[in-house]
Write a protein that holds these residues in place. Structure first.
Motif, PDB file in Angstrom:
ATOM      1  N   ALA A 108     -26.668 -27.247   4.230  1.00 61.12           N
ATOM      2  CA  ALA A 108     -27.984 -27.365   3.606  1.00 61.12           C
ATOM      3  C   ALA A 108     -27.806 -27.659   2.118  1.00 61.12           C
ATOM      4  CB  ALA A 108     -28.796 -26.086   3.806  1.00 61.12           C
ATOM      5  N   LEU A 109     -28.821 -28.211   1.521  1.00 59.13           N
ATOM      6  CA  LEU A 109     -28.825 -28.536   0.092  1.00 59.13           C
ATOM      7  C   LEU A 109     -29.699 -27.518  -0.628  1.00 59.13           C
ATOM      8  CD1 LEU A 109     -28.327 -30.497  -2.319  1.00 59.13           C
ATOM      9  CD2 LEU A 109     -30.368 -31.739  -1.554  1.00 59.13           C
ATOM     10  N   ARG A 110     -29.123 -26.855  -1.629  1.00 55.47           N
ATOM     11  CA  ARG A 110     -29.883 -25.875  -2.412  1.00 55.47           C
ATOM     12  C   ARG A 110     -29.941 -26.334  -3.872  1.00 55.47           C
ATOM     13  NH1 ARG A 110     -28.825 -19.890  -1.039  1.00 55.47           N
ATOM     14  NH2 ARG A 110     -30.520 -20.361   0.422  1.00 55.47           N
ATOM     15  N   ILE A 111     -31.145 -26.350  -4.415  1.00 55.97           N
ATOM     16  CA  ILE A 111     -31.369 -26.786  -5.793  1.00 55.97           C
ATOM     17  C   ILE A 111     -31.938 -25.617  -6.585  1.00 55.97           C
ATOM     18  CG2 ILE A 111     -32.589 -28.407  -7.297  1.00 55.97           C
ATOM     19  CD1 ILE A 111     -32.805 -30.283  -4.876  1.00 55.97           C
ATOM     20  N   PHE A 112     -31.276 -25.251  -7.667  1.00 55.40           N
ATOM     21  CA  PHE A 112     -31.793 -24.250  -8.604  1.00 55.40           C
ATOM     22  C   PHE A 112     -32.408 -24.979  -9.798  1.00 55.40           C
ATOM     23  CE2 PHE A 112     -28.394 -21.936  -6.412  1.00 55.40           C
ATOM     24  CZ  PHE A 112     -29.041 -20.755  -6.068  1.00 55.40           C
ATOM     25  N   TYR A 113     -33.523 -24.456 -10.290  1.00 54.90           N
ATOM     26  CA  TYR A 113     -34.142 -25.088 -11.450  1.00 54.90           C
ATOM     27  C   TYR A 113     -34.791 -24.041 -12.347  1.00 54.90           C
ATOM     28  CZ  TYR A 113     -38.505 -24.781  -8.664  1.00 54.90           C
ATOM     29  OH  TYR A 113     -39.569 -24.344  -7.910  1.00 54.90           O
ATOM     30  N   ILE A 114     -34.965 -24.421 -13.613  1.00 54.22           N
ATOM     31  CA  ILE A 114     -35.634 -23.589 -14.604  1.00 54.22           C
ATOM     32  C   ILE A 114     -37.118 -23.932 -14.585  1.00 54.22           C
ATOM     33  CG2 ILE A 114     -35.754 -22.907 -17.029  1.00 54.22           C
ATOM     34  CD1 ILE A 114     -33.121 -22.193 -15.691  1.00 54.22           C
TER      35      ILE A 114
END
Length: 492
Positions: free
Chosen positions: A261-267
């Protein structure tokens, strides 16, 4: 999302934050009652250590803190695997903690999996040496690691993190029901020759997943700025895996299927209108015939990093948000050649297989912005890498320094060299307890996993830099037993 209060903040933000004060934390019976344990389900107390500040009282150039999910029950007291809170609650813990530590900036986020003890399902937060059972249960707990740097602008607002996890979609090319194929593979003691390869043709590849995501982000951008992206591996028990699950069990004597799976963290903030991309750097390999024997040879990890550097030098207008080592399953063909697909959405490990071979692929995640800054437009002059291996307490054996001690050496090295960072990751290497030296073949890109015997893994820290660096004199670094024995960390 459930609001979670973080535990008492340690003086030094390094190590794993325990969750003793969280609501729902099970009480442990005192001695003489049902359970003789006096530990918590999450192991020891917070393992903060000295070294987060320099002698001048300044913050170090890099540090870390881990957040683990809270336990939701007392099954572990009966020798059963307990349930844990979902991953979203861990991110909420991190946000609560960040509000209390405004002097730090989150540089990267990393999903980390830690193995629970086989006997009592306790967790040693600082352990680096892990035993993987061949036919028994291997239980894992997934948490969040924040890599932190000092905040450069004291007036900048406190960061608030969020994330999105993207699963590969089913496509219509594979034929048949995905759920039926998964059920057949999981419930049989034998499996298809290619270990579930035909299953993952029924899911979109990583490149197609990112392509579709990028189109969606153009219409509905992320509410903030992308911090980093990563590939996470989920155990597949049905056609709809739950990416919020934080505890899972692998059993060596059964067929196992894993989906990427692709996990994206963002502010969280104003949309930055970014699109995401990725590039896989595959080690060079060749099949050579020596007499009647065909031998497969791979280039070194060091040369793979150089290939990545050569690719980055040709790019313009991108910002690297993560560099990650991905283990891709390799299939040996009858003619001696190999077959693998780094773009695949998953792989299987079949109980009938004597061994599995994996190849380390270097995956670069990057973003493109609508407004490109001069920093984004400047590619790295030469991407380089350095691996920090936990110090072995003797020349051979199973005793290594803990993760936080390894991080102390990373901090000391960065303080001396002042080398800027491009990315970092926690990486696992197979280690032979009977070997000598570090026990890690760091420059080897292929790994053979013997399915019929237990194995050992060692957690190391790898840093990536946007330029060349010079190794400092040992006199400038704290002495370690590694230096006394005469071995050094491998540089690539």
């Amino acid at each position: 999302m459930e609001q979670i209060m973080a535990s008492e903040t340690p003086d030094i933000p390094l190590g794993t934050l325990e969750l003793e004060s969280l609501p729902g934390k099970p009480d442990i019976p005192p001695e003489g009652e049902e359970c003789q344990k006096t530990e918590t389900i999450l192991g020891e107390e917070n393992l903060a250590f000295e070294g987060a500040e320099t002698l001048q009282g300044e913050l170090t150039p890099l540090t870390y803190v881990d957040f683990m999910p809270r336990c939701l029950g007392t099954d572990y007291l009966k020798g059963q695997i307990p349930e844990f809170a979902e991953f979203g609650t861990v991110v909420e813990q991190a946000n609560q903690w960040l509000e209390s530590m405004p002097q730090y900036t989150v540089w990267k986020c990393e999903t980390v999996g830690k193995k629970l003890n086989n006997s009592d399902y306790q967790l040693d937060n600082d352990a680096v040496f892990i035993h993987m059972s061949s036919h028994g249960n291997n239980a894992f707990l997934m948490g969040l690691r924040l890599w932190l740097t000092p905040k450069m602008n004291p007036d900048a607002p406190v960061q608030k993190l969020s994330y999105v996890t993207v699963l590969p979609e089913e496509n219509t090319q594979g034929g048949g029901s995905v759920a039926d194929v998964i059920s057949n593979l999981l419930n049989q003691q034998t499996g298809y020759r290619f270990g579930g390869t035909q299953l993952f043709t029924q899911f979109n590849s990583l490149s197609k997943t990112i392509e579709k995501l990028s189109r969606q982000l153009q219409l509905n951008p992320i509410a903030g700025e992308i911090l980093n992206a990563e590939t996470i591996k989920l155990l597949l028990s049905d056609s709809k895996p739950n990416p919020e699950t934080t505890c899972w069990v692998e059993t060596g004597k059964t067929n196992r299927l894993f989906v990427f799976a692709l996990r994206i963290f963002y502010i969280i903030g104003e949309p930055a209108f970014e699109t995401l991309g990725s590039k896989d750097i595959i080690p060079t390999h060749a099949c050579n015939t020596e007499g009647m024997i065909q031998r497969l040879k791979f280039a070194t990890y060091r040369s793979t990093v150089q290939k990545a550097s050569d690719w980055l030098k040709k790019q313009q207008g991108i910002k690297v948000v993560n560099v990650q080592t991905i283990d891709v399953k390799v299939f040996k063909l009858p003619n001696g050649n190999i077959e693998f697909d780094s773009d695949s959405s998953g792989y299987g490990e079949m109980a009938f297989e004597d061994s599995c071979q994996f190849l380390k692929v270097l995956r670069i995640y990057y973003v493109r912005k609508q407004k490109v800054t001069p920093l984004d437009a400047t590619p790295p002059s030469n991407m380089t890498s350095r691996l920090f291996v936990p110090v072995r307490k003797n020349q051979t054996g199973k005793v290594f320094e803990c993760f936080s001690k390894t991080m102390q050496r990373v901090i000391a090295w960065l303080n001396v060299t002042q080398t800027p960072l491009l990315s970092m990751e926690s990486v696992q290497y197979m280690v032979n307890p009977e070997s000598w030296g570090t026990g890690v073949a760091e420059d080897r890109v292929d790994t053979i996993k013997n399915q019929s015997s237990g194995r050992y893994q060692l957690t190391c820290i790898r840093l990536y830099f946007p330029q060349d660096f010079e190794e400092p004199s040992p006199d400038l670094l704290p002495p370690t037993k590694e230096d006394e024995e005469g071995w050094m960390c491998v540089i690539s």
